[in-house]
Each structure stands twice: as C-alpha cells, then as structure tokens.
Scaffold this active site. Structure first.
Site, PDB file in Angstrom:
ATOM      1  CG  ASN A   9      -3.220  -1.900  -1.484  1.00  0.00           C
ATOM      2  OD1 ASN A   9      -3.452  -2.361  -0.371  1.00  0.00           O
ATOM      3  ND2 ASN A   9      -3.356  -0.606  -1.765  1.00  0.00           N
ATOM      4  CE  LYS A  11      -6.748   0.054  -2.619  1.00  0.00           C
ATOM      5  NZ  LYS A  11      -7.353   1.125  -3.404  1.00  0.00           N
ATOM      6  CG  HIS A  94      -2.500   3.676  -1.183  1.00  0.00           C
ATOM      7  ND1 HIS A  94      -3.741   4.270  -1.209  1.00  0.00           N
ATOM      8  CD2 HIS A  94      -2.477   2.797  -2.220  1.00  0.00           C
ATOM      9  CE1 HIS A  94      -4.432   3.752  -2.224  1.00  0.00           C
ATOM     10  NE2 HIS A  94      -3.683   2.860  -2.847  1.00  0.00           N
ATOM     11  CD  GLU A  96      -7.291   3.723  -0.893  1.00  0.00           C
ATOM     12  OE1 GLU A  96      -6.894   2.786  -0.182  1.00  0.00           O
ATOM     13  OE2 GLU A  96      -7.722   3.551  -2.064  1.00  0.00           O
ATOM     14  CD  GLU A 167      -1.506   3.082  -6.557  1.00  0.00           C
ATOM     15  OE1 GLU A 167      -1.877   2.002  -7.018  1.00  0.00           O
ATOM     16  OE2 GLU A 167      -1.767   3.453  -5.402  1.00  0.00           O
ATOM     17  N   GLY A 173      -9.766   2.845  -7.862  1.00  0.00           N
ATOM     18  CA  GLY A 173     -11.066   2.334  -7.431  1.00  0.00           C
ATOM     19  C   GLY A 173     -12.234   2.950  -8.195  1.00  0.00           C
ATOM     20  CB  SER A 213      -8.957   1.152 -12.704  1.00  0.00           C
ATOM     21  OG  SER A 213      -9.724   1.852 -11.747  1.00  0.00           O
TER      22      SER A 213
HETATM   23  P1  PGA Z   1      -7.533  -0.131  -7.741  1.00  0.00           P
HETATM   24  O1  PGA Z   1      -6.557   0.350  -6.573  1.00  0.00           O
HETATM   25  O2  PGA Z   1      -6.774  -1.142  -8.557  1.00  0.00           O
HETATM   26  O3  PGA Z   1      -8.722  -0.717  -7.035  1.00  0.00           O
HETATM   27  O4  PGA Z   1      -7.880   1.081  -8.563  1.00  0.00           O
HETATM   28  C1  PGA Z   1      -5.202   0.558  -6.807  1.00  0.00           C
HETATM   29  C2  PGA Z   1      -4.533   0.996  -5.536  1.00  0.00           C
HETATM   30  O5  PGA Z   1      -5.125   1.752  -4.768  1.00  0.00           O
HETATM   31  O6  PGA Z   1      -3.388   0.589  -5.252  1.00  0.00           O
END
Ligand code: PGA
Length: 248
Positions: A9, A11, A94, A96, A167, A173, A213
């Site tokens: 992803n 983003k 997601h 976010e 998640e 992140g 992560s």
């Molecule tokens: P990350 O993000 O691997 O940077 O923690 C995962 C995600 O948001 O899908």
C-alpha cells in the site's frame, strides 16, 4: 491451503514517473506465483503501472473507490473506472480513511459489495486503536467491524474474493509491530467470527492478512503463523524491502 497474499500500500507516495521507475526496477524480483503479490499505487499511476506489469503475475490494487456507478460525485472514482485499467484488488476501510475521511463500516460494506459486482477483490481493513487494546476491547471492536463491513456478502465471495486485513492502528507507520502471537491471535479470532457468520469451511478458506510495520526482519515470523495469510505493507513497500518481504 490458503495462498499467501502480500500487498504493498503505497498510500500518497510516488508520482507516476517515480512509480514506473520503481516498479521497473523490482518487478522481476517480485514476479512469483508462490504468493499473490499486489501493488497499490495512487489512482493517477494505476493505468501506467497496469501496462508495466502486464504479462507478469503481479496484481494491481487501488487504495480506495466510491460505491456509486457514475454521476455528480466530484473527486470520486468508480469501480468501472478501476476495472477499465485492470485493477484486481482494492483496499477498503483503511484506518487512515476511517480516521481522516470518516469512513464507517456501512460505507466500507457498500464499497466492498460494489467491487464484488465487478469482480474486483476488496481488501477489507479492520483494527483497534491503542486505547481500545489497553481497555481490552479489541476483540469486540474488530468483531463489530468484520460483521458490519461484510454484511450481506455471500459465502462464495468470502471464500474466493474477499481478503481481510487486520491492522492494529497502533502498529501502523509507528515502527511498533504487534508480536506475531498478538497478530495471529486476532486473525484466528476473525476466522472464528467468519465461522459464526458463515460456516467453518468458509472460515478455513478466507484469507486474512496482517498489516502494521511489516518489514524484512519480522516478515518471516509473521507469515509463518497459522492464521496469517499474508501482509499489507505500507512504508516498506516503497523500497527494496518489499522484495525481501515477498521473498520472505
Ligand atoms: P505500515 O503501514 O507498514 O507503514 O505500518 C501499513 C498499512 O497502513 O497498511
């Protein structure tokens, strides 16, 4: 045997030229049929990346979609538009998007159903906040997200099309990964929820990813857990780390 699915992803990163350059550089090393590999660039890059991965096993994913077919929805993208550029998967719900764009389980459900109408696989994201985990509410929260986001989706789609991504928000992140045991415990719990909603056979077939992560140093342990069928990778999907994760 559930085939693993590893999705990157991106983003809101990489303009189209950089996207093409990066995919050209890694595509031979992630072109495998041992796991399903999905790249989810920004909308603007989908068409060009679609051409670039044509003829490989790499699949194309979008990061979002709108649930109406067409019309006066400024700024939105329909499922048909995604299908027209060869999108196979689409992330929905997601954290976010839930956090910054007020997406609810009901909206996520509408998007997932619309994607399935066009044979695009929704990657449905669920996960608790740190506060919810500290208050031991994570199972309750995730169960509600799963039930409402998958409401009225048929058994066949769950078995063959839908991917669920667990998640935990506190691990996205932040560099903080859930332990492989914590991640597996929740993926197993989600499988039990699916078993109650459908049946045990369906629960054994649905693919459940972990995200938050994921990096080369923890991918192997996470991906070898009994109930984790893949990874949704954010930050590490933007570098050669993605190659190492795919080849875990
Ligand atoms: P990350 O993000 O691997 O940077 O923690 C995962 C995600 O948001 O899908």
């Amino acid at each position: 045997m559930r085939k693993k699915i590893i999705a990157g992803n991106w983003k809101m990163n990489y303009c189209v030229n950089k996207a093409e350059e990066f995919v050209s550089q890694i595509k031979d090393t992630i072109n495998t049929d041992e796991v399903d590999v999905v790249i989810c660039p920004n909308f603007v890059s989908l068409d060009r990346i679609s051409d670039l991965i044509d003829g490989t096993n790499i699949k194309l994913g979008a990061q979002n979609v709108f649930y109406e077919d067409k019309g006066a929805y400024t700024g939105e993208t329909s499922v048909n538009m995604l299908a027209a550029v060869g999108v196979n998967y689409c992330i929905v719900g997601h954290s976010e998007r839930r956090q910054y764009f007020n997406e609810t389980n009901e909206i996520v459900n509408k998007k997932a159903k619309k994607l399935l109408e066009k044979d695009i696989s929704p990657i449905v994201c669920v996960g608790e906040t740190l506060e919810e985990r500290e208050e031991s509410k994570m199972f309750e929260v995730v169960e509600k997200q799963v039930k409402e986001s998958l409401n009225e989706i048929d058994k066949n789609s769950i078995e063959n099309k839908v991917v669920i991504a667990y998640e935990p928000i506190w691990a996205i992140g932040t560099g903080k990964t859930a332990t492989a045991e914590q991640a597996n415990e929740m993926c197993k719990y989600i499988r039990d929820v699916i078993s109650k909603m459908y049946d045990e056979d369906t629960a054994q077939k649905v693919r459940i990813q972990y995200g938050g992560s994921v990096k080369p140093s923890n991918a192997n342990e996470i991906l070898n857990m009994s109930d984790i069928d893949g990874a949704l990778v954010g930050g590490a999907s933007l570098t050669n780390d993605f190659v190492a994760i795919v080849n875990y």
